[in-house]
Enzyme design. Structure first.
Site, short mmCIF file in Angstrom:
data_model
loop_
_atom_site.label_atom_id
_atom_site.label_comp_id
_atom_site.label_asym_id
_atom_site.label_seq_id
_atom_site.Cartn_x
_atom_site.Cartn_y
_atom_site.Cartn_z
N LEU A 119 0.88 -1.16 0.00
CA LEU A 119 0.00 0.00 0.00
C LEU A 119 0.91 1.21 0.00
O LEU A 119 1.90 1.24 0.75
CB LEU A 119 -0.90 0.03 1.24
CG LEU A 119 -2.01 -1.01 1.34
CD1 LEU A 119 -2.75 -0.86 2.66
CD2 LEU A 119 -3.00 -0.88 0.17
N ASP A 120 0.63 2.20 -0.83
CA ASP A 120 1.52 3.35 -0.87
C ASP A 120 1.46 4.12 0.45
O ASP A 120 0.60 3.87 1.30
CB ASP A 120 1.23 4.25 -2.07
CG ASP A 120 -0.14 4.90 -2.02
OD1 ASP A 120 -0.43 5.60 -1.02
OD2 ASP A 120 -0.92 4.74 -2.97
N ARG A 121 2.37 5.03 0.60
CA ARG A 121 2.56 5.71 1.89
C ARG A 121 1.29 6.38 2.40
O ARG A 121 1.00 6.36 3.60
CB ARG A 121 3.68 6.74 1.74
CG ARG A 121 4.05 7.44 3.04
CD ARG A 121 5.19 8.41 2.82
NE ARG A 121 5.63 9.02 4.07
CZ ARG A 121 6.59 9.93 4.15
NH1 ARG A 121 7.20 10.34 3.05
NH2 ARG A 121 6.94 10.43 5.32
#
Length: 298
Positions: A119-121
């Site tokens: 999951l991106d930041r």
């Protein structure tokens, strides 16, 4: 055990054979450093399932393969299957050279687990962590069509035309992505929630789909992976999958249910959510501004 290497073509990450690199497993078990473990393998001192292995690209199943160094058996880890509610601001990796927060800062267990996919930041929500390489591979591979449900929070109500464009399919990184479902879910004080269900594992796939049709993403949250739901897990907290969830997940991935029962008999169970994280005052706004700036650059 497999000796195949991941391809260098686009999308090869999803085609990567299951398991972990042998030198990583040796290092994680405390046999030697990663570099020294590579030297052990090359010198023929490591056996997997009774066979001497000298190829550094070899992948193994750390839960089921019998691994020996100089004839001494490495004791296998107990299997672990964890559901984490990832807050924004955390990197989905086991370590970060820039000393940024990672999801591993939120989970403290004896077993060496790692995140399944990314999951991106700035994306929040459900992230699985495990030490089961076969299960991790199948969760990420689109061949097994495991549904992932996302909630897109936006401040502007999408039009029917925009939603239909998403349903019809959007080109992402040269691939046509058609969601299993895309619809308005409800309006909340947080914003208007759009439900998107798909089984693709491309990085930033939901954000790119929304951007392609002009839907602003104020916040993005993954709420379900197959039979596993985020419900009841506070931000930053984690728990083990229940025995029933694990059986259902194995079945959804075409893994034998008896293998899930065997794992249930061996693994630790922490079913009450542990931990939690709230950004300090002002931090949330800074993260949102950073995410908005990043979106504008794209």
């Amino acid at each position: 055990m497999t000796d195949r290497h991941a391809s260098s073509r686009p999308g090869a990450e999803n085609d990567r054979p299951p398991g972990e690199r042998l030198q990583r497993v040796l290092a994680a078990r405390g046999v030697a450093s990663r570099r020294a473990s590579e030297e052990l393998i090359v010198s023929g001192r490591v056996q997997v399932n009774g066979r001497t292995v000298t190829q550094l690209g070899t992948r193994v199943d750390p839960l089921h393969d019998e691994i020996r160094v100089d004839g001494k058996l490495l004791r296998p880890q107990r299997p672990r299957y964890i559901a984490l509610n990832k807050p924004s601001g955390f990197i989905t990796t086991t370590r970060d050279e820039k000393q940024r927060w990672t999801v591993m800062d939120l989970v403290d267990v004896e077993e060496r687990v790692y995140p399944v996919g990314r999951l991106d930041r700035d994306t929040q929500g459900l992230l699985l962590l495990t030490n089961d390489g076969t299960l991790a591979h199948r969760v990420m591979h689109p061949r097994y069509e495991l549904a992932k449900e996302y909630h897109v929070i936006t401040h502007t109500r999408p039009t029917d035309a925009q939603l239909q464009r998403v349903r019809s399919g959007v080109d992402v990184d040269g691939r046509r992505v058609v969601p299993d479902e895309c619809r308005l879910l409800r309006e909340t004080p947080e914003g208007i929630i759009v439900k998107v269900v798909l089984h693709e594992g491309l990085y930033h796939v939901v954000r790119q789909m929304m951007r392609a049709v002009g839907i602003e993403v104020a916040r993005l949250r993954r709420v379900r992976i197959g039979p596993v739901s985020l419900q009841g897990i506070p931000p930053g907290a984690w728990r083990d999958l229940t025995p029933g969830e694990l059986v259902q997940l194995f079945e959804a991935l075409d893994l034998p249910p008896e293998a899930a029962e065997q794992a249930n008999a061996r693994r630790r169970l922490q079913l009450t959510p542990v931990g939690g994280f709230q950004h300090p005052p002002g931090r949330v706004q800074a993260l949102r501004q950073g995410a908005d700036a990043e979106q504008r650059r794209r």
